[in-house]
Design an enzyme around this catalytic site. Structure first.
Site, PDB file in Angstrom:
ATOM      1  N   ASN A 171      -7.434  -6.405   1.290  1.00 52.57           N
ATOM      2  CA  ASN A 171      -7.251  -6.858   2.664  1.00 52.57           C
ATOM      3  C   ASN A 171      -8.625  -7.029   3.293  1.00 52.57           C
ATOM      4  O   ASN A 171      -9.294  -6.050   3.606  1.00 52.57           O
ATOM      5  CB  ASN A 171      -6.404  -5.807   3.422  1.00 52.57           C
ATOM      6  CG  ASN A 171      -6.294  -6.119   4.907  1.00 52.57           C
ATOM      7  OD1 ASN A 171      -6.649  -7.204   5.361  1.00 52.57           O
ATOM      8  ND2 ASN A 171      -5.789  -5.158   5.676  1.00 52.57           N
ATOM      9  N   TRP A 172      -9.029  -8.280   3.457  1.00 46.42           N
ATOM     10  CA  TRP A 172     -10.388  -8.556   3.942  1.00 46.42           C
ATOM     11  C   TRP A 172     -10.510  -8.401   5.462  1.00 46.42           C
ATOM     12  O   TRP A 172     -11.606  -8.538   6.008  1.00 46.42           O
ATOM     13  CB  TRP A 172     -10.825  -9.963   3.505  1.00 46.42           C
ATOM     14  CG  TRP A 172     -10.926 -10.139   2.013  1.00 46.42           C
ATOM     15  CD1 TRP A 172     -10.696  -9.190   1.052  1.00 46.42           C
ATOM     16  CD2 TRP A 172     -11.284 -11.330   1.301  1.00 46.42           C
ATOM     17  NE1 TRP A 172     -10.881  -9.719  -0.204  1.00 46.42           N
ATOM     18  CE2 TRP A 172     -11.247 -11.035  -0.077  1.00 46.42           C
ATOM     19  CE3 TRP A 172     -11.626 -12.625   1.703  1.00 46.42           C
ATOM     20  CZ2 TRP A 172     -11.541 -11.978  -1.062  1.00 46.42           C
ATOM     21  CZ3 TRP A 172     -11.918 -13.587   0.724  1.00 46.42           C
ATOM     22  CH2 TRP A 172     -11.881 -13.255  -0.647  1.00 46.42           C
ATOM     23  N   LYS A 173      -9.389  -8.163   6.121  1.00 44.57           N
ATOM     24  CA  LYS A 173      -9.373  -7.989   7.587  1.00 44.57           C
ATOM     25  C   LYS A 173     -10.174  -9.122   8.263  1.00 44.57           C
ATOM     26  O   LYS A 173     -10.116 -10.262   7.795  1.00 44.57           O
ATOM     27  CB  LYS A 173      -9.888  -6.589   7.948  1.00 44.57           C
ATOM     28  CG  LYS A 173      -9.118  -5.489   7.190  1.00 44.57           C
ATOM     29  CD  LYS A 173      -9.377  -4.100   7.672  1.00 44.57           C
ATOM     30  CE  LYS A 173      -8.557  -3.111   6.854  1.00 44.57           C
ATOM     31  NZ  LYS A 173      -8.715  -1.720   7.263  1.00 44.57           N
ATOM     32  N   HIS A 179       0.592  -3.645   9.539  1.00 51.64           N
ATOM     33  CA  HIS A 179      -0.621  -2.853   9.289  1.00 51.64           C
ATOM     34  C   HIS A 179      -0.891  -1.957  10.503  1.00 51.64           C
ATOM     35  O   HIS A 179      -0.642  -2.367  11.640  1.00 51.64           O
ATOM     36  CB  HIS A 179      -1.812  -3.786   9.026  1.00 51.64           C
ATOM     37  CG  HIS A 179      -3.008  -3.050   8.504  1.00 51.64           C
ATOM     38  ND1 HIS A 179      -3.847  -2.340   9.332  1.00 51.64           N
ATOM     39  CD2 HIS A 179      -3.471  -2.872   7.238  1.00 51.64           C
ATOM     40  CE1 HIS A 179      -4.793  -1.769   8.587  1.00 51.64           C
ATOM     41  NE2 HIS A 179      -4.584  -2.078   7.318  1.00 51.64           N
ATOM     42  N   GLU A 209      -3.481  -1.297  12.042  1.00 58.77           N
ATOM     43  CA  GLU A 209      -4.355  -1.911  13.052  1.00 58.77           C
ATOM     44  C   GLU A 209      -3.558  -2.864  13.953  1.00 58.77           C
ATOM     45  O   GLU A 209      -3.840  -2.986  15.145  1.00 58.77           O
ATOM     46  CB  GLU A 209      -5.533  -2.622  12.358  1.00 58.77           C
ATOM     47  CG  GLU A 209      -6.543  -1.608  11.819  1.00 58.77           C
ATOM     48  CD  GLU A 209      -7.271  -2.032  10.555  1.00 58.77           C
ATOM     49  OE1 GLU A 209      -7.275  -3.226  10.219  1.00 58.77           O
ATOM     50  OE2 GLU A 209      -7.840  -1.133   9.898  1.00 58.77           O
ATOM     51  N   GLU A 227      -0.369   3.971   4.032  1.00 56.75           N
ATOM     52  CA  GLU A 227      -1.754   4.011   4.499  1.00 56.75           C
ATOM     53  C   GLU A 227      -1.871   5.054   5.609  1.00 56.75           C
ATOM     54  O   GLU A 227      -1.590   4.736   6.786  1.00 56.75           O
ATOM     55  CB  GLU A 227      -2.186   2.644   5.043  1.00 56.75           C
ATOM     56  CG  GLU A 227      -2.157   1.534   4.012  1.00 56.75           C
ATOM     57  CD  GLU A 227      -3.163   0.431   4.321  1.00 56.75           C
ATOM     58  OE1 GLU A 227      -3.894   0.057   3.412  1.00 56.75           O
ATOM     59  OE2 GLU A 227      -3.231  -0.039   5.473  1.00 56.75           O
ATOM     60  N   GLY A 276     -10.743   3.395   6.572  1.00 60.05           N
ATOM     61  CA  GLY A 276     -12.105   3.103   7.029  1.00 60.05           C
ATOM     62  C   GLY A 276     -12.933   4.338   7.336  1.00 60.05           C
ATOM     63  O   GLY A 276     -14.001   4.242   7.938  1.00 60.05           O
ATOM     64  N   SER A 290      -9.478   4.189   2.270  1.00 64.26           N
ATOM     65  CA  SER A 290     -10.735   4.614   1.629  1.00 64.26           C
ATOM     66  C   SER A 290     -10.654   4.676   0.103  1.00 64.26           C
ATOM     67  O   SER A 290     -11.241   5.568  -0.523  1.00 64.26           O
ATOM     68  CB  SER A 290     -11.200   5.964   2.201  1.00 64.26           C
ATOM     69  OG  SER A 290     -11.501   5.832   3.575  1.00 64.26           O
ATOM     70  N   GLY A 302      -9.301  -1.961   1.698  1.00 63.92           N
ATOM     71  CA  GLY A 302      -9.992  -2.625   2.802  1.00 63.92           C
ATOM     72  C   GLY A 302     -11.459  -2.817   2.459  1.00 63.92           C
ATOM     73  O   GLY A 302     -11.843  -3.722   1.722  1.00 63.92           O
TER      74      GLY A 302
END
Ligand code: 13P
Length: 259
Positions: free
Chosen positions: A12-14, A98, A100, A170, A176, A216, A237
């Site tokens: 997931n490149w966000k 997600h 976020e 997650e 992160g 992570s 990520g």
């Protein structure tokens, strides 16, 4: 929809990578991925780079995904993107819910459900994210949170639909932060998820369900995590933003599979 071989590793490149940066990263990954074709690999760039990444991976076994979608077919919804648009741009999968999105953009279990249904209508396989925050973990509410996210967002689906869903556990406190869940912590939740699927949909579907871990993940911890019985792959990520670390995770996951 095509069946996915385990392990499944998705990057997931966000909100990272321009079109040209995405092309370079995807090309690097493709050139290293040929020898690791037993794994299902999914690249999930920002919307603007989907087509370019799709072009770059064509001819390889890599799949491409979107990071979100809206549930309506089309209309006056400024800034949103539909399942049909993602599909035509080259996506096979799409992330839904997600943390976020839940945290910054008001996503709820109800919107997750609508998005999952929209994805499935267009043969996009949803990767649905669930997980507890630090406070919930500290107060011993992790499994309760997982259960409520699954019951409110997914367990109403007919078995045929549910069987297409990929789940991603997650834990928010691990995203992160550099602090991954330990293999034991992750396995406790993964096996609980599989148990709940068994109760709701039966043993066969529970055994086939793909449950990814995210938070992570890096080459150094991938082997010990994937060794756990109910961890079928990863949603990565930060470490998916460079070919070396992403492929390091893939090769550790494949090594565990062989051994
Ligand atoms: P990190 O791997 O950067 O912790 O992110 C995990 C994640 O949110 C993947 O969707």
């Amino acid at each position: 929809m095509e069946k996915l071989a385990r392990p499944v590793i998705a990057g997931n490149w966000k909100m990272h990578k321009t079109i040209s940066e995405a092309r370079h990263l995807a090309a690097d990954i493709v050139s290293q991925a040929a020898s690791l074709s037993q794994a299902s690999l999914i690249l999930i760039p920002p919307f603007t780079a989907i087509q370019e990444v799709k072009k770059t991976v064509s001819g390889s076994h890599l799949l491409v995904g979107g990071q979100d979608l809206f549930w309506e077919e089309e209309g006056a919804f400024t800034g949103e993107i539909s399942a049909r648009q993602l599909k035509e741009a080259g996506c096979d999968v799409v992330i839904v819910g997600h943390s976020e999105r839940r945290q910054y953009f008001g996503e709820t279990d109800e919107t997750v459900k609508k998005k999952v249904l929209a994805a499935l209508r267009h043969e996009l396989r949803p990767i649905v994210c669930i997980g507890e925050n630090l406070e919930e973990r500290k107060s011993g509410e992790t499994l309760k949170k997982i259960k409520s996210q699954l019951e409110n967002g997914l367990f109403g689906l007919p078995a045929e639909d549910f069987s297409q869903v990929i789940l991603a556990y997650e834990p928010i406190w691990a995203i992160g932060t550099g602090q991954n869940a330990t293999p034991e912590q992750a396995e406790e939740v993964h096996s609980y998820i599989r148990q709940l699927i068994d109760v709701n949909y039966g043993q066969e579907l529970a055994a086939c369900a793909i449950i990814l871990y995210g938070g992570s993940v890096k080459p150094a911890n991938a082997f010990s995590l994937i060794k756990e019985k109910d961890i079928d792959g990863f949603l990565v990520g930060g470490a998916s933003l460079q070919a070396e670390s992403f492929m390091g995770i893939v090769s550790e996951a494949c090594r565990a599979d062989e051994g």
